[in-house]
Enzyme design. Structure first.
Site, PDB file in Angstrom:
ATOM      1  N   ASP A 157       0.873  -1.177   0.000  1.00 16.01           N
ATOM      2  CA  ASP A 157       0.000   0.000   0.000  1.00 16.01           C
ATOM      3  C   ASP A 157       0.906   1.221   0.000  1.00 16.01           C
ATOM      4  O   ASP A 157       1.253   1.769   1.041  1.00 16.01           O
ATOM      5  CB  ASP A 157      -0.915  -0.017   1.218  1.00 16.01           C
ATOM      6  CG  ASP A 157      -2.032   1.009   1.102  1.00 16.01           C
ATOM      7  OD1 ASP A 157      -2.033   1.780   0.120  1.00 16.01           O
ATOM      8  OD2 ASP A 157      -2.896   1.049   1.987  1.00 16.01           O
ATOM      9  N   ALA A 158       1.301   1.626  -1.207  1.00 15.91           N
ATOM     10  CA  ALA A 158       2.305   2.675  -1.370  1.00 15.91           C
ATOM     11  C   ALA A 158       1.756   3.920  -2.032  1.00 15.91           C
ATOM     12  O   ALA A 158       2.329   5.000  -1.915  1.00 15.91           O
ATOM     13  CB  ALA A 158       3.477   2.141  -2.194  1.00 15.91           C
ATOM     14  N   LYS A 159       0.660   3.764  -2.797  1.00 14.19           N
ATOM     15  CA  LYS A 159       0.007   4.873  -3.502  1.00 14.19           C
ATOM     16  C   LYS A 159       1.013   5.683  -4.317  1.00 14.19           C
ATOM     17  O   LYS A 159       1.013   6.911  -4.308  1.00 14.19           O
ATOM     18  CB  LYS A 159      -0.761   5.754  -2.516  1.00 14.19           C
ATOM     19  CG  LYS A 159      -1.839   4.980  -1.749  1.00 14.19           C
ATOM     20  CD  LYS A 159      -2.572   5.869  -0.759  1.00 14.19           C
ATOM     21  CE  LYS A 159      -3.629   5.088   0.003  1.00 14.19           C
ATOM     22  NZ  LYS A 159      -3.051   4.091   0.947  1.00 14.19           N
ATOM     23  N   ARG A 160       1.846   4.978  -5.054  1.00 14.19           N
ATOM     24  CA  ARG A 160       2.845   5.637  -5.888  1.00 14.19           C
ATOM     25  C   ARG A 160       2.178   6.280  -7.102  1.00 14.19           C
ATOM     26  O   ARG A 160       1.180   5.784  -7.609  1.00 14.19           O
ATOM     27  CB  ARG A 160       3.898   4.643  -6.345  1.00 14.19           C
ATOM     28  CG  ARG A 160       4.683   3.960  -5.230  1.00 14.19           C
ATOM     29  CD  ARG A 160       5.451   4.955  -4.387  1.00 14.19           C
ATOM     30  NE  ARG A 160       6.426   4.306  -3.518  1.00 14.19           N
ATOM     31  CZ  ARG A 160       6.542   4.527  -2.210  1.00 14.19           C
ATOM     32  NH1 ARG A 160       5.725   5.379  -1.618  1.00 14.19           N
ATOM     33  NH2 ARG A 160       7.465   3.913  -1.512  1.00 14.19           N
TER      34      ARG A 160
END
Length: 280
Positions: free
Chosen positions: A94-97
């Protein structure tokens, strides 16, 4: 990991549960707090207690990055442990890059090659070239933010896009991004607190998996998520983090986490039976 692998796990475990490993170093049980690898030890205990009840684990990278290199090392160790002991369970970063293509390619290399995750959450605001580097990895998943569960989601996600009829931005994101990938390498994040909008997303992406945060402490209803979002193969990964991993702050924290995960798994099994996805 293929979509069929994921469907097989859902049927075998009678569950579409994703456990969020949002491990906050300030909330660890006294029995392990202060140890050098306290985060990994906590994660390992949670994983061993819940692995037969869930089909995915989703560490939020911020909780690890916030404590520097030591946190990154324990994240790496956590992912390796899952891959070695429970290789059929999906791992989600869950990095939302979301950045320009050359930077996105480095993020993809870091998350897929070095950390070894199966999937990563990505922000589509910069368009296709910010997402494509993640889709270029065979057997990996890009999970595109579509409709989130935070309080200010409506500042942008509900803005109308010109057309006949006009539609909100989140629907435009789903419609356009479907051209970038396919059902076997792209999912969408849809907050459980927006369950009434799930049916519109499901119309636009009938066969894609949807990652659903917000069930439990954030107020999302599993029943509503299933009603509006389940498809013929399930098509859902419902995430619970705090409600499971912090179910108890004492020495029985892992057993308490299992009990909470089991409650959700049993409820999910009922919905899967009703849909005819599992039998018996």
């Amino acid at each position: 990991m293929t979509s069929q692998d994921l469907v097989d796990q859902i049927r075998a475990k009678r569950s579409f549960l994703c456990v969020g490993l949002d491990t906050d170093i300030t909330k660890l049980p006294d029995s392990i707090a202060g140890r050098r690898e306290a985060i990994f030890e906590f994660n390992k205990a949670i994983i061993d207690a819940t692995a037969d009840l869930c089909v995915a684990y989703k560490p939020n990278l911020a909780f690890y990055e916030a404590i520097g290199a030591r946190g990154w090392e324990q994240l790496d160790k956590t992912v390796k442990y899952i891959r070695e002991k429970y290789p059929r369970i999906l791992t989600i970063a869950d990095a939302k890059r979301g950045d320009i293509s050359n930077t996105a390619a480095l993020y993809a290399r870091s998350i897929f090659q070095h950390l070894g995750f199966d999937a990563v959450t990505v922000a589509p605001y910069m368009g296709r070239d910010a997402v494509q580097p993640f889709l270029d990895y065979q057997g990996k998943w890009a999970i595109v933010l579509a409709l989130t569960s935070n309080s200010s989601y409506d500042e942008f996600q509900l803005l109308p896009i010109a057309g006949t009829p006009p539609r909100p931005l989140y629907q435009e994101i789903v419609q356009r991004s479907r051209q970038w990938g396919h059902e076997g390498n792209m999912m969408y994040v849809v907050g459980a607190t927006r369950a009434e909008m799930l049916k519109e997303i499901r119309k636009l992406a009938p066969d894609h998996f949807l990652l659903i945060p917000g069930v439990g402490q954030q107020g999302g209803s599993l029943a509503e998520v299933v009603k509006h979002g389940m498809n013929r193969q399930c098509g859902l990964l419902v995430n619970s983090a705090r409600g499971i991993i912090y179910a108890d702050r004492g020495p029985r924290f892992a057993q308490a986490a299992r009990e909470k995960a089991l409650e959700l798994q049993r409820e999910m099994e009922g919905y899967l039976r009703e849909a005819g996805i599992v039998q018996g």
